[in-house]
Design a protein around this motif. Structure first.
Motif, mmCIF file in Angstrom:
data_model
loop_
_atom_site.group_PDB
_atom_site.id
_atom_site.type_symbol
_atom_site.label_atom_id
_atom_site.label_comp_id
_atom_site.label_asym_id
_atom_site.label_seq_id
_atom_site.Cartn_x
_atom_site.Cartn_y
_atom_site.Cartn_z
ATOM 1 N N LEU A 119 -10.056 -2.051 -2.220
ATOM 2 C CA LEU A 119 -8.811 -1.315 -2.447
ATOM 3 C C LEU A 119 -9.155 0.161 -2.504
ATOM 4 O O LEU A 119 -10.113 0.554 -3.189
ATOM 5 C CB LEU A 119 -8.166 -1.722 -3.781
ATOM 6 C CG LEU A 119 -7.613 -3.142 -3.904
ATOM 7 C CD1 LEU A 119 -7.166 -3.409 -5.343
ATOM 8 C CD2 LEU A 119 -6.443 -3.376 -2.932
ATOM 9 N N TYR A 139 -2.361 2.633 -4.842
ATOM 10 C CA TYR A 139 -3.328 1.706 -4.248
ATOM 11 C C TYR A 139 -2.952 1.367 -2.810
ATOM 12 O O TYR A 139 -1.765 1.191 -2.496
ATOM 13 C CB TYR A 139 -3.383 0.394 -5.045
ATOM 14 C CG TYR A 139 -3.996 0.577 -6.422
ATOM 15 C CD1 TYR A 139 -5.373 0.455 -6.616
ATOM 16 C CD2 TYR A 139 -3.203 0.892 -7.522
ATOM 17 C CE1 TYR A 139 -5.938 0.646 -7.874
ATOM 18 C CE2 TYR A 139 -3.767 1.086 -8.785
ATOM 19 C CZ TYR A 139 -5.127 0.959 -8.947
ATOM 20 O OH TYR A 139 -5.691 1.151 -10.175
ATOM 21 N N ARG A 143 -2.386 -6.662 -0.163
ATOM 22 C CA ARG A 143 -1.500 -6.882 -1.316
ATOM 23 C C ARG A 143 -2.012 -7.990 -2.257
ATOM 24 O O ARG A 143 -1.987 -7.820 -3.480
ATOM 25 C CB ARG A 143 -0.087 -7.234 -0.785
ATOM 26 C CG ARG A 143 0.930 -7.529 -1.853
ATOM 27 C CD ARG A 143 1.679 -6.274 -2.200
ATOM 28 N NE ARG A 143 2.017 -6.231 -3.595
ATOM 29 C CZ ARG A 143 3.018 -5.499 -4.103
ATOM 30 N NH1 ARG A 143 3.736 -4.751 -3.311
ATOM 31 N NH2 ARG A 143 3.253 -5.479 -5.373
ATOM 32 N N PHE A 146 -4.613 -6.598 -4.557
ATOM 33 C CA PHE A 146 -3.992 -5.730 -5.569
ATOM 34 C C PHE A 146 -3.319 -6.589 -6.648
ATOM 35 O O PHE A 146 -3.523 -6.366 -7.844
ATOM 36 C CB PHE A 146 -2.964 -4.811 -4.894
ATOM 37 C CG PHE A 146 -2.127 -4.025 -5.867
ATOM 38 C CD1 PHE A 146 -2.652 -2.921 -6.534
ATOM 39 C CD2 PHE A 146 -0.805 -4.398 -6.131
ATOM 40 C CE1 PHE A 146 -1.877 -2.200 -7.444
ATOM 41 C CE2 PHE A 146 -0.031 -3.677 -7.037
ATOM 42 C CZ PHE A 146 -0.566 -2.580 -7.689
ATOM 43 N N TYR A 162 1.509 0.051 -5.735
ATOM 44 C CA TYR A 162 1.005 -0.387 -4.431
ATOM 45 C C TYR A 162 1.759 0.388 -3.354
ATOM 46 O O TYR A 162 2.991 0.363 -3.311
ATOM 47 C CB TYR A 162 1.229 -1.898 -4.271
ATOM 48 C CG TYR A 162 0.730 -2.417 -2.951
ATOM 49 C CD1 TYR A 162 -0.634 -2.604 -2.727
ATOM 50 C CD2 TYR A 162 1.613 -2.701 -1.922
ATOM 51 C CE1 TYR A 162 -1.104 -3.057 -1.503
ATOM 52 C CE2 TYR A 162 1.156 -3.161 -0.697
ATOM 53 C CZ TYR A 162 -0.205 -3.334 -0.500
ATOM 54 O OH TYR A 162 -0.670 -3.788 0.712
#
Ligand code: NAP
Length: 293
Positions: A119, A139, A143, A146, A162
């Motif tokens: 990430l 970030y 996904r 995360f 995100y």
């Protein structure tokens, strides 16, 4: 309150930011190992963290490795040393070192070729903001990765956002916000200097802070809508009129024998848009001339 299952975290870099991040994770109840090139700084982090002198020991067996170094060149040099890739097996690497989207893409290439989940992150905070509501972290990356770590990452910033799967997206958003911050700050500092050069106490200018902040806010909203519609027409104030205002600012700076570099640079940008035939459009039309060199 300690989490039901503490995460094993390695924090690489015990500078001002890395130390704050490590203490925030430890204070949320996680098991935190810290490593720093200069070992005395890792030992000084405290707050329940454990300083280790061997880099591979700081990386091995961690669920998360968080990196906060001066730049990606330092990260790249450090992480290309022997044994690092295998020590990271099964770990998610979170890059909190500031950089450009290109830096993030290169780091992803390295992570992919070494089988490491990656990430790329950008922190919008001073170290003293870490773990408070004033900290935001952006970030980028997969996904699911995360989502898997969000609960742990919120120890450094509840506002953990995100941005996108595109690995450069967090750095791009960070650079964009920072450019608005640095550019805006230079503009109001030059404005205060102009007041002082004209014998006006800068505090008179700062007392009207809400006037210029309000104008910027209204213009940002108008710009967003005009860019979306690709239509910069309107009946408020033409670019020709804005150019005339900028010429006054350049003249004031020259008359007061202070640096006119900043307003001249502004004027050049606005004039370029006028030369491109946008003189009768609204201010955000300058956007059209900024996508090319
Ligand atoms: P800092 O206090 O100067 O710390 C820099 C860290 O990088 C130190 O741990 C230093 O190790 C390490 N380092 C530098 N070159 C290295 C190399 N070649 N090999 C190994 N380690 C190396 O900086 P900082 O303020 O913590 O900033 C760290 C990152 O956070 C930067 O990317 C910065 O842009 C970002 N950031 C900082 C802030 C802030 O307000 N401070 C805000 C947002 C983002 P030594 O101790 O051995 O020198």
């Amino acid at each position: 309150m300690a989490p039901s299952s503490p995460t094993k975290i390695g924090v690489i870099g015990s500078g001002l930011m890395g130390s704050a991040l490590a203490r925030a994770f430890a204070s949320a109840g996680h098991e935190v190992a810290v490593w720093n090139r200069t070992p005395s700084k890792a030992k000084a982090v405290g707050g329940g963290t454990v300083a280790v002198e061997n880099l591979l020991e700081a990386l091995s067996g961690r669920e998360l490795v968080v990196v906060s170094l001066s730049n990606y060149a330092a990260w790249s040099e450090l992480f290309s040393s022997a044994g690092v890739a295998s020590a990271l097996a099964g770990t998610t690497l979170v890059q909190l070192t500031s950089g450009s989207p290109g830096d993030a893409r290169e780091a992803l290439e390295w992570a992919k070729s070494n089988g490491v989940d990656y990430l790329d992150a950008a922190i919008l905070a001073y170290p003293s903001f870490v773990a408070t509501d004033a900290a935001t972290v952006f970030y980028a990356g997969p996904r699911p990765v995360f989502d898997r770590h969000l609960g742990t990452l919120q120890a450094i910033a509840k506002n953990s956002i995100y941005v996108d799967e595109k690995i450069g997206s967090a750095a791009a958003l960070d650079c964009a916000i920072l450019e608005a911050y640095y550019g805006g700050s230079l503009a109001f500092l030059h404005a205060a200097a102009m007041c002082e050069a004209e014998g006006l106490d800068p505090k008179t200018f700062f007392a009207h802070k809400n006037s210029f902040l309000g104008l910027i806010s209204v213009t940002a909203d108008a710009a967003q809508s005009m860019i979306e519609r690709n239509d910069f027409s309107g009946g408020q104030c033409s670019l020709n009129t804005h150019v005339a205002a900028l010429e006054h600012i350049v003249r004031l700076s020259k008359d007061a024998r202070m640096s006119a570099r900043f307003p001249k640079e502004l004027l050049d940008n606005y004039k370029r848009a006028v030369s491109a035939g946008l003189g009768n459009k609204e201010l955000p039309a300058v956007f059209r001339t900024l996508t090319q060199d």
